[in-house]
Design an enzyme around this catalytic site. Structure first.
Site, short mmCIF file in Angstrom:
data_model
loop_
_atom_site.label_atom_id
_atom_site.label_comp_id
_atom_site.label_asym_id
_atom_site.label_seq_id
_atom_site.Cartn_x
_atom_site.Cartn_y
_atom_site.Cartn_z
N ILE A 118 -7.37 7.32 -1.13
CA ILE A 118 -7.21 5.87 -1.18
C ILE A 118 -8.04 5.32 -0.03
O ILE A 118 -7.95 5.81 1.10
CB ILE A 118 -5.73 5.46 -1.07
CG1 ILE A 118 -5.56 3.94 -1.15
CG2 ILE A 118 -5.08 6.00 0.18
CD1 ILE A 118 -4.09 3.50 -1.22
N SER A 119 -8.90 4.36 -0.29
CA SER A 119 -9.88 3.91 0.69
C SER A 119 -9.24 3.25 1.90
O SER A 119 -8.12 2.73 1.85
CB SER A 119 -10.87 2.93 0.05
OG SER A 119 -11.64 3.56 -0.94
N GLN A 120 -9.99 3.24 2.99
CA GLN A 120 -9.58 2.53 4.20
C GLN A 120 -9.36 1.06 3.87
O GLN A 120 -10.19 0.44 3.21
CB GLN A 120 -10.68 2.68 5.25
CG GLN A 120 -10.44 1.91 6.54
CD GLN A 120 -11.67 1.91 7.44
OE1 GLN A 120 -12.72 2.41 7.05
NE2 GLN A 120 -11.54 1.35 8.62
N ARG B 193 0.82 -1.22 0.00
CA ARG B 193 0.00 0.00 0.00
C ARG B 193 0.85 1.27 0.00
O ARG B 193 0.43 2.30 -0.54
CB ARG B 193 -0.95 0.00 1.21
CG ARG B 193 -2.05 1.08 1.15
CD ARG B 193 -3.02 0.94 2.32
NE ARG B 193 -4.17 1.82 2.18
CZ ARG B 193 -4.48 2.80 3.01
NH1 ARG B 193 -3.70 3.05 4.05
NH2 ARG B 193 -5.56 3.54 2.81
#
Length: 248
Positions: free
Chosen positions: A97-99, A71
């Site tokens: 950027i999503s959880q 990530r």
């Protein structure tokens, strides 16, 4: 200090290279440890919402994919130290950027199989596409912000995610040239489920999409199309996504 001989200079440069490689190795180990800790946190959070999603543990294949994808490579360098925090992070142009938990949950709900073709609406940094590429045969990803498309494409190519094809466009209308899709994932919230995406979902397929306005409650909605083409929807958990933009 006397000038170094040619052999001394070579030895000095070799020593610097070894130090640099050692630093990279230590850093890689640190990121791997952070990913393992993140997987543990995803497992805990899954148990907290088990009644809403109907399961207490996500698919091991999904968790393995989350453990593989770096990530930190999908955020700017100044965010590397917090890349494995279980929260969204900015990626520029008003996007995030999503959880990681939401990435894992949405991926799990799709039930992606190795021979599946998946459509993603909202490429963003490319992180969700990379996770899907660990599971599917092919991922088609659409991003409305040209700069993000370019950066994500270059990043995915550099990291070896050859299964992902990207383009700039209005995701509301899907990607009819490659339809139908076994699974569709939407990473921005429309106020209603886009009919073109339902049409492009293969019979027997599944779509996961956040639905709602930016300032009112949003929920993840699971859309399932039966083998006969009948569509059913199920509301899952509350979420907060950026709005799906475009000309629709």
């Amino acid at each position: 200090m006397p000038a170094m001989s040619f052999i001394q200079r070579i030895a000095y440069l070799a020593a610097l290279l070894c130090i640099g490689l050692l630093g990279l190795s230590v850093r890689a180990d640190e990121y791997a440890a952070k990913r393992r800790a993140l997987i543990d946190e995803i497992r805990r959070e899954t148990r907290w919402v088990s009644s809403e999603i109907g399961k207490a543990e996500l698919d091991g294949r999904v968790l393995n994919a989350m453990d593989k994808v770096p990530r930190h490579e999908f955020v700017s360098e100044d965010l590397h130290d917090v890349a494995y925090a279980n929260r969204p992070l900015p990626i520029g142009y008003g996007q995030t950027i999503s959880q990681p938990f939401i990435v894992a949950l949405m991926t799990d709900l799709l039930r992606v199989e190795p021979d599946d073709r998946v459509l993603e609406i909202g490429t963003g940094s490319g992180y969700q596409a990379a996770v899907l590429a660990e599971l599917a045969e092919r991922v088609y990803s659409i991003e409305i912000v040209p700069e993000l498309t370019q950066m994500a494409t270059e990043r995915l190519n550099r990291l070896g995610y050859a299964k992902v094809e990207t383009k700039t466009g209005d995701g509301y209308y899907g990607w009819p040239e490659h339809a139908p899709f076994d699974a569709i994932i939407v990473t921005a919230a429309p106020t209603q489920i886009p009919p073109p995406l339902v049409q492009q979902l293969k019979p027997g397929g599944r779509m996961i999409i956040p639905v709602g306005s930016q300032f009112l409650p949003q929920f993840l909605v699971l859309v399932e199309k039966s083998p006969q083409g009948k569509v059913a929807t199920r509301q899952m958990v509350p979420v907060q996504f950026v709005p799906l933009t475009g000309t629709h």
